[in-house]
Every structure is written in C-alpha cells, then in structure tokens.
Design a protein around this motif. Structure first.
Motif, PDB file in Angstrom:
ATOM      1  N   VAL A   1      45.631  32.770  49.329  1.00  0.00           N
ATOM      2  CA  VAL A   1      45.059  33.903  49.109  1.00  0.00           C
ATOM      3  C   VAL A   1      44.807  34.429  50.585  1.00  0.00           C
ATOM      4  CG1 VAL A   1      42.824  35.171  48.372  1.00  0.00           C
ATOM      5  CG2 VAL A   1      44.103  33.547  46.761  1.00  0.00           C
ATOM      6  N   LEU A   2      44.048  33.374  51.426  1.00  0.00           N
ATOM      7  CA  LEU A   2      43.838  33.730  52.879  1.00  0.00           C
ATOM      8  C   LEU A   2      45.111  34.304  53.314  1.00  0.00           C
ATOM      9  CD1 LEU A   2      41.553  30.989  53.590  1.00  0.00           C
ATOM     10  CD2 LEU A   2      40.858  33.277  53.277  1.00  0.00           C
ATOM     11  N   ALA A   3      46.198  33.831  53.226  1.00  0.00           N
ATOM     12  CA  ALA A   3      47.561  34.078  54.077  1.00  0.00           C
ATOM     13  C   ALA A   3      47.983  35.531  53.506  1.00  0.00           C
ATOM     14  CB  ALA A   3      48.640  33.152  53.502  1.00  0.00           C
ATOM     15  N   VAL A   4      47.981  35.519  52.151  1.00  0.00           N
ATOM     16  CA  VAL A   4      48.075  37.041  51.852  1.00  0.00           C
ATOM     17  C   VAL A   4      47.453  38.114  52.302  1.00  0.00           C
ATOM     18  CG1 VAL A   4      48.140  38.679  49.580  1.00  0.00           C
ATOM     19  CG2 VAL A   4      49.024  36.534  49.650  1.00  0.00           C
ATOM     20  N   LEU A   5      45.976  37.901  52.197  1.00  0.00           N
ATOM     21  CA  LEU A   5      45.076  38.832  53.082  1.00  0.00           C
ATOM     22  C   LEU A   5      45.417  39.025  54.601  1.00  0.00           C
ATOM     23  CD1 LEU A   5      41.682  37.737  51.230  1.00  0.00           C
ATOM     24  CD2 LEU A   5      43.015  40.062  50.986  1.00  0.00           C
ATOM     25  N   ALA A   6      45.773  37.798  55.203  1.00  0.00           N
ATOM     26  CA  ALA A   6      46.193  37.990  56.543  1.00  0.00           C
ATOM     27  C   ALA A   6      47.333  38.659  56.968  1.00  0.00           C
ATOM     28  CB  ALA A   6      46.270  36.481  57.439  1.00  0.00           C
TER      29      ALA A   6
ATOM     30  N   GLY B   1      44.813  44.771  55.884  1.00  0.00           N
ATOM     31  CA  GLY B   1      43.958  45.711  55.412  1.00  0.00           C
ATOM     32  C   GLY B   1      43.189  45.324  53.986  1.00  0.00           C
ATOM     33  N   PHE B   2      42.515  46.093  53.381  1.00  0.00           N
ATOM     34  CA  PHE B   2      42.074  45.742  51.970  1.00  0.00           C
ATOM     35  C   PHE B   2      43.119  45.717  50.796  1.00  0.00           C
ATOM     36  CE2 PHE B   2      38.403  47.404  54.294  1.00  0.00           C
ATOM     37  CZ  PHE B   2      37.314  46.493  54.034  1.00  0.00           C
ATOM     38  N   LEU B   3      42.955  44.866  50.210  1.00  0.00           N
ATOM     39  CA  LEU B   3      43.792  44.564  48.888  1.00  0.00           C
ATOM     40  C   LEU B   3      42.741  44.488  47.564  1.00  0.00           C
ATOM     41  CD1 LEU B   3      46.519  41.951  50.027  1.00  0.00           C
ATOM     42  CD2 LEU B   3      46.965  44.415  49.788  1.00  0.00           C
ATOM     43  N   SER B   4      43.483  44.983  46.476  1.00  0.00           N
ATOM     44  CA  SER B   4      42.599  44.459  45.217  1.00  0.00           C
ATOM     45  C   SER B   4      42.972  43.141  44.663  1.00  0.00           C
ATOM     46  CB  SER B   4      42.995  45.514  44.096  1.00  0.00           C
ATOM     47  OG  SER B   4      44.293  45.040  43.691  1.00  0.00           O
ATOM     48  N   PRO B   5      42.132  42.560  43.869  1.00  0.00           N
ATOM     49  CA  PRO B   5      42.635  41.259  43.262  1.00  0.00           C
ATOM     50  C   PRO B   5      44.071  41.205  42.645  1.00  0.00           C
ATOM     51  CG  PRO B   5      40.190  41.663  42.843  1.00  0.00           C
ATOM     52  CD  PRO B   5      40.834  42.817  43.408  1.00  0.00           C
TER      53      PRO B   5
ATOM     54  N   ILE C   1      46.606  41.060  45.155  1.00  0.00           N
ATOM     55  CA  ILE C   1      46.739  39.859  45.585  1.00  0.00           C
ATOM     56  C   ILE C   1      47.608  39.055  44.509  1.00  0.00           C
ATOM     57  CG2 ILE C   1      45.466  37.566  46.385  1.00  0.00           C
ATOM     58  CD1 ILE C   1      43.151  39.535  47.230  1.00  0.00           C
ATOM     59  N   CYS C   2      47.198  39.030  43.416  1.00  0.00           N
ATOM     60  CA  CYS C   2      47.890  38.675  42.207  1.00  0.00           C
ATOM     61  C   CYS C   2      49.548  38.620  42.310  1.00  0.00           C
ATOM     62  CB  CYS C   2      47.501  38.647  40.871  1.00  0.00           C
ATOM     63  SG  CYS C   2      46.059  37.955  40.452  1.00  0.00           S
ATOM     64  N   ASP C   3      49.678  39.888  42.711  1.00  0.00           N
ATOM     65  CA  ASP C   3      51.088  40.199  42.690  1.00  0.00           C
ATOM     66  C   ASP C   3      51.962  39.751  43.767  1.00  0.00           C
ATOM     67  OD1 ASP C   3      50.685  41.857  40.687  1.00  0.00           O
ATOM     68  OD2 ASP C   3      50.509  43.698  41.524  1.00  0.00           O
ATOM     69  N   ARG C   4      51.138  39.462  44.989  1.00  0.00           N
ATOM     70  CA  ARG C   4      51.766  38.963  46.212  1.00  0.00           C
ATOM     71  C   ARG C   4      52.075  37.165  45.903  1.00  0.00           C
ATOM     72  NH1 ARG C   4      49.937  43.002  50.937  1.00  0.00           N
ATOM     73  NH2 ARG C   4      50.382  44.703  49.842  1.00  0.00           N
ATOM     74  N   LEU C   5      51.332  36.643  45.262  1.00  0.00           N
ATOM     75  CA  LEU C   5      51.403  35.234  44.979  1.00  0.00           C
ATOM     76  C   LEU C   5      52.349  34.707  43.919  1.00  0.00           C
ATOM     77  CD1 LEU C   5      47.633  34.656  44.776  1.00  0.00           C
ATOM     78  CD2 LEU C   5      49.218  34.003  46.763  1.00  0.00           C
ATOM     79  N   ASP C   6      52.962  33.571  44.344  1.00  0.00           N
ATOM     80  CA  ASP C   6      54.007  32.977  43.464  1.00  0.00           C
ATOM     81  C   ASP C   6      53.412  32.428  42.442  1.00  0.00           C
ATOM     82  OD1 ASP C   6      56.173  33.611  45.118  1.00  0.00           O
ATOM     83  OD2 ASP C   6      56.148  31.837  46.260  1.00  0.00           O
ATOM     84  N   GLY C   7      54.080  32.607  40.902  1.00  0.00           N
ATOM     85  CA  GLY C   7      53.607  31.366  40.097  1.00  0.00           C
ATOM     86  C   GLY C   7      52.661  32.364  39.189  1.00  0.00           C
ATOM     87  N   GLU C   8      52.412  33.701  39.510  1.00  0.00           N
ATOM     88  CA  GLU C   8      51.439  34.478  38.470  1.00  0.00           C
ATOM     89  C   GLU C   8      50.255  33.839  38.107  1.00  0.00           C
ATOM     90  OE1 GLU C   8      53.743  35.514  34.897  1.00  0.00           O
ATOM     91  OE2 GLU C   8      55.404  35.978  36.014  1.00  0.00           O
ATOM     92  N   PRO C   9      49.254  33.968  39.227  1.00  0.00           N
ATOM     93  CA  PRO C   9      48.129  33.031  39.060  1.00  0.00           C
ATOM     94  C   PRO C   9      47.264  34.037  38.333  1.00  0.00           C
ATOM     95  CG  PRO C   9      48.322  33.899  41.314  1.00  0.00           C
ATOM     96  CD  PRO C   9      49.631  33.961  40.441  1.00  0.00           C
ATOM     97  N   ALA C  10      46.082  33.537  37.296  1.00  0.00           N
ATOM     98  CA  ALA C  10      45.375  34.134  36.599  1.00  0.00           C
ATOM     99  C   ALA C  10      44.639  35.054  37.250  1.00  0.00           C
ATOM    100  CB  ALA C  10      44.477  33.537  35.681  1.00  0.00           C
ATOM    101  N   TYR C  11      44.433  36.381  37.035  1.00  0.00           N
ATOM    102  CA  TYR C  11      43.617  37.234  37.566  1.00  0.00           C
ATOM    103  C   TYR C  11      41.946  36.873  37.952  1.00  0.00           C
ATOM    104  CZ  TYR C  11      41.097  41.777  38.695  1.00  0.00           C
ATOM    105  OH  TYR C  11      40.313  42.781  39.244  1.00  0.00           O
ATOM    106  N   THR C  12      41.745  36.384  36.788  1.00  0.00           N
ATOM    107  CA  THR C  12      40.297  35.507  36.948  1.00  0.00           C
ATOM    108  C   THR C  12      40.133  34.433  37.786  1.00  0.00           C
ATOM    109  OG1 THR C  12      40.806  34.170  35.002  1.00  0.00           O
ATOM    110  CG2 THR C  12      39.612  36.121  34.547  1.00  0.00           C
ATOM    111  N   THR C  13      41.050  33.836  37.926  1.00  0.00           N
ATOM    112  CA  THR C  13      41.119  32.629  39.023  1.00  0.00           C
ATOM    113  C   THR C  13      41.114  33.385  40.561  1.00  0.00           C
ATOM    114  OG1 THR C  13      42.428  31.276  37.455  1.00  0.00           O
ATOM    115  CG2 THR C  13      42.268  30.643  39.977  1.00  0.00           C
ATOM    116  N   ILE C  14      41.698  34.313  40.764  1.00  0.00           N
ATOM    117  CA  ILE C  14      41.915  34.996  41.971  1.00  0.00           C
ATOM    118  C   ILE C  14      40.437  35.522  42.391  1.00  0.00           C
ATOM    119  CG2 ILE C  14      43.025  36.751  43.257  1.00  0.00           C
ATOM    120  CD1 ILE C  14      44.789  34.304  42.989  1.00  0.00           C
ATOM    121  N   ASN C  15      40.045  36.011  41.203  1.00  0.00           N
ATOM    122  CA  ASN C  15      38.651  36.654  41.376  1.00  0.00           C
ATOM    123  C   ASN C  15      37.588  35.800  41.871  1.00  0.00           C
ATOM    124  OD1 ASN C  15      38.261  39.424  41.272  1.00  0.00           O
ATOM    125  ND2 ASN C  15      37.989  39.556  39.303  1.00  0.00           N
TER     126      ASN C  15
END
Length: 120
Positions: free
Chosen positions: A13-18, A22-26, A29-43
């Motif tokens: 998540v830190l790497a995606v934000l880096a 700029g600002f990203l919504s949860p 961030i989920c969309d840019r991560l592999d493996g389809e993490p749960a939205y609640t987990t990212i939150n």
C-alpha cells in the motif's frame, strides 16, 4: 489465492501511494494491488498508517482519499535495518542481499559505497 502477511500488504500500500504522487481512494489503491485485496482490509491498513502519521487523508465527497507523507526510501531502509538488527549473523544476511541484486542494483550499491556523499 495466497494470503499476504499484513506487514507485506502494508508495504505494498505504501508503494502504491509513493508511486501515485497524489491522493488515492481506498478503491483506487485496491485496484492497483495484485490479488484483489478486500476493501475493508485496505481501509484498516490506511487507518493504521494514518495513526502512524505515514499518510494523510482528505475528504473527497463522502469518502476519504490518502497520500503518503513519509519518505519511502527511509521507510524501506528502516525495515532493512530492523532485519539486520534481529539477525544472528548480519554478515550472512548482507551477503544474501548482495547476491540477490540485479546488475543495475549492484552498480548503484557499488557507486554509493565508493562515494557515499555523492561527491563525484
């Protein structure tokens, strides 16, 4: 689907934000991560990062967006230091690390070791 440890997902998540710059919504961030993490987990991870003052958030409509406030290279270096401090044989850890570097990474490391202040 294999599960990632929370620390690994936090680092991702830190790497995606880096990389966002700029600002990203949860959801973004989920969309840019592999493996389809749960939205609640990212939150949950974002709340923890906010508590650690590694990200900041702003209201965007009814939701929040997040941006990295910490220095990514400093965070990565601190994780590496932590692993070295905990190792029984730090020299062996460093040896394994160096042997795993790509030629480009090895050249960058050699340049830093030869001129740590970058005064060439």
């Amino acid at each position: 689907m294999s599960r990632r440890r929370l620390g690994q997902l936090e680092a991702e998540v830190l790497a995606v934000l880096a990389g966002a710059g700029g600002f990203l919504s949860p959801q973004e961030i989920c969309d840019r991560l592999d493996g389809e993490p749960a939205y609640t987990t990212i939150n949950t991870i974002l709340f923890r990062l906010l508590d650690k003052q590694m990200v900041e958030r702003t209201k965007h409509g009814r939701a929040y967006t997040y941006r990295l406030t910490a220095d990514e290279s400093g965070l990565a270096a601190e994780r590496m230091f932590g692993h070295l401090r905990l190792a029984h044989d730090p020299s062996a850890v460093l040896s394994q690390f160096v042997h795993g570097l790509s030629p480009h990474e090895e050249a960058a490391l050699r340049a830093l070791l030869e001129d740590p202040g970058g005064e060439t």
